[in-house]
Every structure is written in structure tokens, then in C-alpha cells.
Design a protein around this motif. Structure first.
Motif, short mmCIF file in Angstrom:
data_model
loop_
_atom_site.label_atom_id
_atom_site.label_comp_id
_atom_site.label_asym_id
_atom_site.label_seq_id
_atom_site.Cartn_x
_atom_site.Cartn_y
_atom_site.Cartn_z
N HIS A 35 0.86 -1.18 0.00
CA HIS A 35 0.00 0.00 0.00
C HIS A 35 0.91 1.24 0.00
O HIS A 35 1.93 1.27 0.70
CB HIS A 35 -0.87 -0.01 1.27
CG HIS A 35 -1.83 1.12 1.36
ND1 HIS A 35 -1.44 2.41 1.70
CD2 HIS A 35 -3.19 1.17 1.20
CE1 HIS A 35 -2.49 3.20 1.73
NE2 HIS A 35 -3.57 2.48 1.43
N TRP B 2 1.01 4.16 1.37
CA TRP B 2 1.37 4.75 2.67
C TRP B 2 2.32 3.84 3.43
O TRP B 2 3.32 4.28 4.00
CB TRP B 2 0.11 5.01 3.47
CG TRP B 2 0.33 5.72 4.79
CD1 TRP B 2 1.15 6.79 5.02
CD2 TRP B 2 -0.30 5.39 6.03
NE1 TRP B 2 1.07 7.16 6.34
CE2 TRP B 2 0.18 6.33 6.99
CE3 TRP B 2 -1.22 4.43 6.42
CZ2 TRP B 2 -0.22 6.30 8.32
CZ3 TRP B 2 -1.64 4.42 7.74
CH2 TRP B 2 -1.14 5.33 8.68
N GLU C 89 5.70 3.97 1.87
CA GLU C 89 6.45 5.16 2.28
C GLU C 89 7.13 4.93 3.64
O GLU C 89 8.30 5.27 3.82
CB GLU C 89 5.52 6.37 2.37
CG GLU C 89 6.26 7.64 2.80
CD GLU C 89 5.31 8.78 3.11
OE1 GLU C 89 5.52 9.44 4.15
OE2 GLU C 89 4.38 9.02 2.32
N TYR D 169 5.69 8.55 12.35
CA TYR D 169 4.36 8.28 11.79
C TYR D 169 3.31 7.91 12.82
O TYR D 169 2.11 7.94 12.51
CB TYR D 169 4.46 7.13 10.77
CG TYR D 169 5.18 7.48 9.50
CD1 TYR D 169 4.48 7.94 8.37
CD2 TYR D 169 6.56 7.36 9.40
CE1 TYR D 169 5.15 8.25 7.19
CE2 TYR D 169 7.23 7.67 8.22
CZ TYR D 169 6.53 8.12 7.13
OH TYR D 169 7.18 8.43 5.96
N PRO E 149 0.59 3.09 12.98
CA PRO E 149 1.12 2.94 11.62
C PRO E 149 2.43 2.16 11.56
O PRO E 149 2.65 1.37 10.64
CB PRO E 149 1.32 4.39 11.16
CG PRO E 149 0.29 5.16 11.92
CD PRO E 149 0.25 4.50 13.27
#
Length: 344
Positions: free
Chosen positions: A37, A39, A42, A122, A126
Motif C-alpha cells: 500500500h 502509505w 512510504e 508516523y 502505523p
């Protein structure tokens, strides 16, 4: 893609070997992370030092790449091209990143490689999610490789050991420095083999397995890697107390300030004199230099380095027993000399 040197070329130095293996593995690692995904990808990229929060490119170091190199050299030790070990290198690197993300949360470590840890950058939730995703991606990557399905047992065993080692490490923090419930150097060594050594052994063994090595050779590489993992951990323990901050990137005496039960501390506590004085010093902020001097005088530093040398020697012996390609074994030994030589 940069190929590893052939047998007719002069053997590369350990830093060159690490660089070449990273270049060989990086495209496959990048491709694997890109399947996540966006996000989560990242966060993974941030953990590897590829980007900043928000995705802007970054030039931070992603680590030495020792596990990647061991996987590539494991395949070459089996007589295969180093590229056969790339899926193993990717899988182990993903597992290592997963473990670091979760370890930082469990240990409350706010920084990693001179940057905020993923959970600080983050958020805790997460970061847990990103770690879970990296773990799943590692299994998927290895399972999809030719011959990877049978190698999943090696990865599974290493993961089981890693969890066991982390559990012991967390429990050690609550145990006293002295008395019948104290952590012994032997217990610490077992914990370090599980938490650190298992994944290094797995890296070399997985590369060899994907390269078609017979069972005894795979087992020897696994065992040698485990010994090296513990040896490297012991050297890190020494550097965590006496290392130069300009080199280590960590404050002098940081492990003592955090009251970590590292091997030099535990070995020093075998001395009755140190056992009487050291706990009080560790409980007194600002007295880290005194504590370090006492640990050294009690033999803690010497004991850690002697054990690291012993384990390194055992790893060398293991690497000479099975029929392994000499150039690959030579590469592994150059890595040993380079990394252990930080303090040995």
C-alpha cells in the motif's frame, strides 16, 4: 545491474563487497516494497533511509547490508550465481526491517540511524502496521522464488528464534543486576543468538538453499552465521560503552545511561567487588565514566572481546568443513574480519 566479481578478478575488500551486494539486491528490494500500500510503502522506504516523511527522496544510510551480503554469498558458496540468493536477501532484509520497527516501539527507542524512529515519525499504530506488512512481504517474496517454498522452514525457524530472543530481552530488563535472579552471561549469549544471530545465520543458509546447496552445507552456514551474529553483538556491546561517538553515532556510555544488561556489564558482575559497587553507579546519572572504568577493571570488556573472538574462530572452522566455493567463503571471512575488526 552490477555483477559480483569473478574468480579471475582481485577479491574485493569487505566494504566493496557490501556495496556490490547492496547494488545487486536493491532493485528487487525496491520492487518488493513497491507492491505494498502506498502509505505503508512510504513508511518502509523511510525505515530503509530512502525517503523522508511525506515521500521526498533522502540519502540516509539504510544500514551496512550484512544480511544481504550473506545471502548472496551463501548462494555463491553453493556454486550458484549470486543472483540466486537475491530473493533470500530481500526476504531477510524485510524481516530485519520489520523487527527493528517493532523493537523500537517495545524498547521506547525514539531514534534509529540518527533519525526519528518510524513510530515517532508516523505514530505507533502505523509503525506496527508497516512492520506487519514487511513481515508478510518477506514470506511472499521467499515463497515465490524458485525453490523458495522449501526454504520457508528456515525462515520460520529464524523468526521463532527472533521472537524468543526479543521476549527474553524484554524480560531481562525487569530482572535485578545481582542476586539469584540476575541475568547471567550465558543467558545473555543465548538471547543474543536468538535475537541477532538467528537472522544472520538464516541469511547465509537461505542463500545457500536457493543456490542448491546440500543440507550439511546449509546447516554449517546457518551455524556460522549465528556465531557471527553473537560476536557482532558483543562487539556492539563494547562499543556501546567505550566506543567513539564520532564513529558509532551514539553518545558515550549510552548503554550504561540506559542501564542495559549488556555482556560486559553482566561479565563484570561476576566479580564480587563489582557486584557491590556497580548497581549503585548504574543508578546514579552522570557516573557512567566511573561505571565504565569499574566494568573494565572487573574484566567485563576483556570477557566480551574474548567471547567474540572465540565465536568468530568457531565460525571460521565451520566454514572450512563443507564443500563450499572458496571465493564465496573468502568473501564471508573478509566480512568477518571487517566487522569484528571494529573493536577486535
Amino acid at each position: 545491474m552490477t555483477a559480483l566479481p569473478s574468480a579471475v578478478q582481485a577479491p574485493p575488500s569487505a566494504p566493496e563487497l557490501l556495496d556490490r551486494c547492496r547494488v545487486l539486491v536493491r532493485p528487487a528490494l525496491t520492487e518488493a516494497v513497491g507492491r505494498l500500500h502506498p502509505w505503508v510503502a512510504e513508511m518502509a522506504g523511510y525505515s530503509f533511509g530512502w525517503c523522508e516523511v511525506g515521500g521526498a527522496p533522502a540519502g540516509a544510510s539504510g544500514g551496512k547490508g550484512v544480511r544481504q551480503a550473506l545471502a548472496v554469498l551463501g548462494a555463491r558458496a553453493a556454486g550458484a550465481d549470486g543472483r540466486a540468493g537475491v530473493p533470500a536477501a530481500v526476504a531477510v532484509e524485510l524481516v530485519h526491517a520489520f523487527s527493528l520497527l517493532h523493537d523500537d516501539i517495545m524498547d521506547g527507542d525514539a531514534t534509529r540511524r540518527r533519525r526519528p524512529a518510524v513510530w515517532k515519525a508516523y505514530g505507533t499504530g502505523p509503525a506496527v502496521l508497516a512492520g506487519d506488512a514487511l513481515f508478510a512481504l518477506a514470506v511472499e517474496t521467499l515463497a515465490a522464488a524458485p525453490g523458495g517454498a522449501r526454504s520457508l522452514r528456515l525462515l520460520s525457524a529464524a523468526l521463532s528464534d527472533l521472537v524468543r530472543g526479543q521476549a527474553d530481552d524484554l524480560l531481562f530488563a525487569a530482572r535485578p543486576f545481582t542476586g539469584p535472579e540476575r541475568v547471567t552471561p550465558v543467558e545473555y549469549r543465548v538471547m543474543a543468538e536468538h535475537k541477532t544471530g538467528a537472522l544472520l545465520g538464516c541469511a547465509a543458509a537461505l542463500g545457500a538453499s536457493l543456490g542448491g546447496a546440500p543440507g550439511p552445507a546449509v546447516a554449517a552456514l546457518d551455524r556460522a552465521g549465528r556465531h557471527l551474529g553473537v560476536a557482532f553483538q558483543l562487539v556492539d556491546d563494547v562499543l556501546g560503552i567505550w566506543g567513539d561517538p564520532a564513529v558509532t553515532g551514539k553518545p558515550a556510555g549510552g548503554d550504561l545511561r540506559e542501564r542495559k544488561k549488556t555482556f560486559p556489564v553482566l561479565a563484570a558482575l561476576d566479580s564480587p567487588a563489582a557486584a557491590r559497587r556497580l548497581p549503585a553507579l548504574l543508578d546514579s546519572p552522570g557516573r557512567e565514566a566511573e561505571a565504565a572504568d569499574l566494568i573494565e577493571a572487573a574484566g567485563g570488556r576483556a570477557a566480551a572481546l574474548a567471547e567474540a573472538r572465540r565465536l568468530t574462530a568457531e565460525a571460521r572452522t565451520l566454514l572450512t568443513r563443507p564443500p563450499l566455493a572458496e571465493d564465496a567463503v573468502g568473501g564471508i571471512l573478509r566480512l568477518v574480519d571487517h566487522l569484528a575488526g571494529r573493536e577486535l
